[in-house]
Structures are given as C-alpha cells and as structure tokens.
Motif scaffolding. Structure first.
Motif, mmCIF file in Angstrom:
data_model
loop_
_atom_site.group_PDB
_atom_site.id
_atom_site.type_symbol
_atom_site.label_atom_id
_atom_site.label_comp_id
_atom_site.label_asym_id
_atom_site.label_seq_id
_atom_site.Cartn_x
_atom_site.Cartn_y
_atom_site.Cartn_z
ATOM 1 N N GLU A 29 0.848 -1.190 0.000
ATOM 2 C CA GLU A 29 0.000 0.000 0.000
ATOM 3 C C GLU A 29 0.888 1.246 0.000
ATOM 4 O OE1 GLU A 29 -3.372 0.087 -0.256
ATOM 5 O OE2 GLU A 29 -3.116 -2.051 -0.614
ATOM 6 N N PRO A 30 0.347 2.386 -0.403
ATOM 7 C CA PRO A 30 1.128 3.632 -0.370
ATOM 8 C C PRO A 30 1.698 3.872 1.030
ATOM 9 C CG PRO A 30 -0.918 3.974 -1.529
ATOM 10 C CD PRO A 30 -0.986 2.590 -0.943
ATOM 11 N N ASP A 31 2.902 4.396 1.051
ATOM 12 C CA ASP A 31 3.611 4.537 2.317
ATOM 13 C C ASP A 31 4.387 5.850 2.322
ATOM 14 O OD1 ASP A 31 4.748 3.996 4.761
ATOM 15 O OD2 ASP A 31 6.110 2.458 4.031
ATOM 16 N N VAL A 32 4.627 6.366 3.515
ATOM 17 C CA VAL A 32 5.397 7.601 3.669
ATOM 18 C C VAL A 32 6.823 7.382 3.174
ATOM 19 C CG1 VAL A 32 6.287 9.244 5.368
ATOM 20 C CG2 VAL A 32 3.999 8.302 5.629
ATOM 21 N N GLN B 204 16.634 22.774 2.373
ATOM 22 C CA GLN B 204 15.983 23.660 3.337
ATOM 23 C C GLN B 204 16.903 23.947 4.513
ATOM 24 O OE1 GLN B 204 12.328 21.728 4.364
ATOM 25 N NE2 GLN B 204 11.296 22.336 2.468
ATOM 26 N N GLN B 205 17.664 22.946 4.964
ATOM 27 C CA GLN B 205 18.557 23.152 6.101
ATOM 28 C C GLN B 205 19.686 24.106 5.739
ATOM 29 O OE1 GLN B 205 19.815 19.271 7.328
ATOM 30 N NE2 GLN B 205 17.859 18.789 8.304
ATOM 31 N N GLU B 206 20.093 24.078 4.477
ATOM 32 C CA GLU B 206 21.146 24.993 4.061
ATOM 33 C C GLU B 206 20.639 26.426 4.028
ATOM 34 O OE1 GLU B 206 22.437 23.518 0.330
ATOM 35 O OE2 GLU B 206 23.476 21.801 1.199
ATOM 36 N N GLU B 207 19.379 26.618 3.630
ATOM 37 C CA GLU B 207 18.819 27.957 3.529
ATOM 38 C C GLU B 207 18.575 28.578 4.902
ATOM 39 O OE1 GLU B 207 15.333 27.765 1.149
ATOM 40 O OE2 GLU B 207 16.393 27.051 -0.610
ATOM 41 N N GLN B 208 17.946 27.809 5.778
ATOM 42 C CA GLN B 208 17.632 28.347 7.098
ATOM 43 C C GLN B 208 17.609 27.217 8.109
ATOM 44 O OE1 GLN B 208 13.816 30.133 6.880
ATOM 45 N NE2 GLN B 208 12.888 28.427 5.812
ATOM 46 N N ALA B 209 17.984 27.541 9.333
ATOM 47 C CA ALA B 209 18.020 26.535 10.390
ATOM 48 C C ALA B 209 16.825 26.730 11.313
ATOM 49 C CB ALA B 209 19.324 26.633 11.160
ATOM 50 N N GLU B 210 15.699 26.140 10.941
ATOM 51 C CA GLU B 210 14.503 26.197 11.779
ATOM 52 C C GLU B 210 14.373 24.886 12.543
ATOM 53 O OE1 GLU B 210 10.857 27.057 9.819
ATOM 54 O OE2 GLU B 210 11.676 28.732 8.704
ATOM 55 N N PRO B 211 13.793 24.931 13.749
ATOM 56 C CA PRO B 211 13.574 23.671 14.455
ATOM 57 C C PRO B 211 12.554 22.821 13.701
ATOM 58 C CG PRO B 211 12.605 25.514 15.652
ATOM 59 C CD PRO B 211 13.366 26.083 14.505
ATOM 60 N N GLU B 212 12.792 21.499 13.714
ATOM 61 C CA GLU B 212 11.887 20.599 12.996
ATOM 62 C C GLU B 212 10.549 20.504 13.691
ATOM 63 O OE1 GLU B 212 12.928 16.723 11.718
ATOM 64 O OE2 GLU B 212 14.970 17.346 11.288
ATOM 65 N N LYS B 213 9.504 20.448 12.885
ATOM 66 C CA LYS B 213 8.158 20.282 13.413
ATOM 67 C C LYS B 213 7.803 18.800 13.349
ATOM 68 C CE LYS B 213 6.845 24.786 11.628
ATOM 69 N NZ LYS B 213 6.026 25.510 10.675
ATOM 70 N N PRO B 214 6.920 18.353 14.220
ATOM 71 C CA PRO B 214 6.525 16.953 14.141
ATOM 72 C C PRO B 214 5.883 16.660 12.786
ATOM 73 C CG PRO B 214 5.449 18.050 16.002
ATOM 74 C CD PRO B 214 6.278 19.062 15.285
ATOM 75 N N ALA B 215 6.128 15.463 12.285
ATOM 76 C CA ALA B 215 5.619 15.086 10.962
ATOM 77 C C ALA B 215 4.096 14.958 10.998
ATOM 78 C CB ALA B 215 6.231 13.772 10.527
ATOM 79 N N ALA B 216 3.465 15.571 10.030
ATOM 80 C CA ALA B 216 2.013 15.471 9.901
ATOM 81 C C ALA B 216 1.682 14.217 9.108
ATOM 82 C CB ALA B 216 1.476 16.709 9.189
ATOM 83 N N PRO B 217 0.488 13.689 9.290
ATOM 84 C CA PRO B 217 0.131 12.510 8.500
ATOM 85 C C PRO B 217 0.129 12.838 7.011
ATOM 86 C CG PRO B 217 -1.657 13.132 10.004
ATOM 87 C CD PRO B 217 -0.553 14.116 10.181
ATOM 88 N N THR B 218 0.587 11.884 6.239
ATOM 89 C CA THR B 218 0.613 12.074 4.788
ATOM 90 C C THR B 218 -0.752 11.712 4.226
ATOM 91 O OG1 THR B 218 2.942 11.479 4.761
ATOM 92 C CG2 THR B 218 1.776 11.408 2.669
ATOM 93 N N VAL B 219 -1.267 12.578 3.374
ATOM 94 C CA VAL B 219 -2.578 12.355 2.765
ATOM 95 C C VAL B 219 -2.392 12.209 1.262
ATOM 96 C CG1 VAL B 219 -4.884 13.301 2.405
ATOM 97 C CG2 VAL B 219 -3.699 13.725 4.561
ATOM 98 N N TYR C 273 -6.927 9.501 1.111
ATOM 99 C CA TYR C 273 -6.312 8.264 1.591
ATOM 100 C C TYR C 273 -5.217 8.704 2.555
ATOM 101 C CZ TYR C 273 -4.113 3.625 1.300
ATOM 102 O OH TYR C 273 -3.597 2.384 1.577
ATOM 103 N N THR C 274 -5.404 8.530 3.875
ATOM 104 C CA THR C 274 -4.508 9.077 4.871
ATOM 105 C C THR C 274 -3.565 7.996 5.392
ATOM 106 O OG1 THR C 274 -6.207 10.619 5.557
ATOM 107 C CG2 THR C 274 -4.362 10.314 7.068
ATOM 108 N N ILE C 275 -2.304 8.370 5.525
ATOM 109 C CA ILE C 275 -1.278 7.495 6.107
ATOM 110 C C ILE C 275 -0.700 8.203 7.294
ATOM 111 C CG2 ILE C 275 0.950 6.412 5.730
ATOM 112 C CD1 ILE C 275 0.282 6.268 2.813
#
Length: 183
Positions: free
Chosen positions: A50-53, A67-82, A177-179
């Motif tokens: 099945e489709p997977d993250v 993105q890390q090279e451009e700016q150093a922002e703290p990582e946000k928790p991963a949202a569910p993939t839809v 279809y949410t994962i």
C-alpha cells in the motif's frame, strides 16, 4: 642427541601446522546466499504494498538538505501524509489487479542476466494510461521508480513518470487516503 633434536623439530612443526590451520576466531555462520525466489518474494512485497510515507524518503531527503542549508529552523513533528486517488469500479479493479500482479514477476525476471525490464515498463505504463489518478497509477509509478536509473534512458523513463507528488494534491473526483506514521 640427534633423535631429541629431530623429535623437537617434528613437535614444533606439528604445533605450527595446527596453529596455522586453526581459525583465529570462531567465524559466525554466514547467511545463505539470496536466491531468485527470495528476490521474487521481496519484489512482490515491495511492489504490491500500500502507499507509504517511505515512498517519498528519497525526495524528502533531498529537499530537507536544501531547506537546512537555507535556514536553520527547528523541525516540526511530521504530519500525517494524505494521498488523493480516484475511485475505481469493481470491474476496473479486477482488470488493474490482473495487470499489477505481473509487475513483480517482470521485475524479478528483469534482474536476471540477458533480460530486461521491458515487460515491467509496459505493464506499468498500461496501468498509468488506463487508470490515471488511481492507486494503481501510484503503484505503477512507484514500480518504475525502483528500476535502476542506469536503465531509464533505455526505456525512456522520465522524472515526471515517477513523480509521486501528484497524488498528494487534491484533484476533482479524488478521495482522501490518509497514512499516519507509526511510532
């Protein structure tokens, strides 16, 4: 005296021979070599999954480095993939399942010497053309992406054909279809 010297030399030769022949460390038993049957089982599990993250792992790794090279922002928790897929009728589902069932076999055969991925590529493209925007289209694109890149030119595989981002965008006539990532 000569007998004693000869006896000592023979004993030393035996000891050196035994030490040389004995392994220095106990070697752990080696894993049995992978057979074509093991690879076929792995192909079936990967291609029919099945489709997977994790399908986006390579793409996200490249974009997160930029993105890390451009700016150093703290990582946000991963949202569910839809994902968004078009609905498939029962008859179309049977037809698509029949085509998709052959894709792992063609991939396994494609790995063997003097064969190629031609039949796999044709099956994937058939799924993509006959069932666009469906989960079968997604699985076909994912299967094409798993063909080694050194063969892409031979089969005219493009980055657009293997792009899965298309399925993360809402389109008319699609269902959600949410994962969620399991901890």
């Amino acid at each position: 005296m000569v007998r004693i010297v000869i006896l000592i030399v023979v004993i030393l030769a035996v000891i050196v021979g035994v030490v040389a022949l004995m392994p220095k460390e106990q070697a752990e038993p080696k894993e049995p070599p992978k057979t074509i049957y093991d690879m076929a089982k792995k192909d079936r599990a990967e291609l029919l999954a099945e489709p997977d993250v994790n399908d986006f792992e390579n793409e996200q790794a490249a974009s997160s480095t930029e993105q890390q090279e451009e700016q150093a922002e703290p990582e946000k928790p991963a949202a569910p993939t839809v994902f968004y897929f078009k609905e498939v009728s029962e008859i179309e589902q049977i037809e698509a399942d029949n085509i998709l069932a052959n894709v792992p076999q063609w991939r396994t055969i494609g790995r063997m010497p003097f064969t190629g991925y031609n039949l796999m590529v044709e099956s994937c493209r058939q799924l993509m053309q006959r069932f666009p925007g469906t989960i079968y289209d997604y699985k076909a694109r994912r299967a094409l992406a798993q063909i080694p890149e050194r063969y892409w030119q031979r089969y005219h595989i493009t980055n657009e054909e293997v792009d899965l981002e298309y399925f993360t965008q809402q389109r008319p006539g699609t269902m959600e279809y949410t994962i969620t990532e399991d901890d």
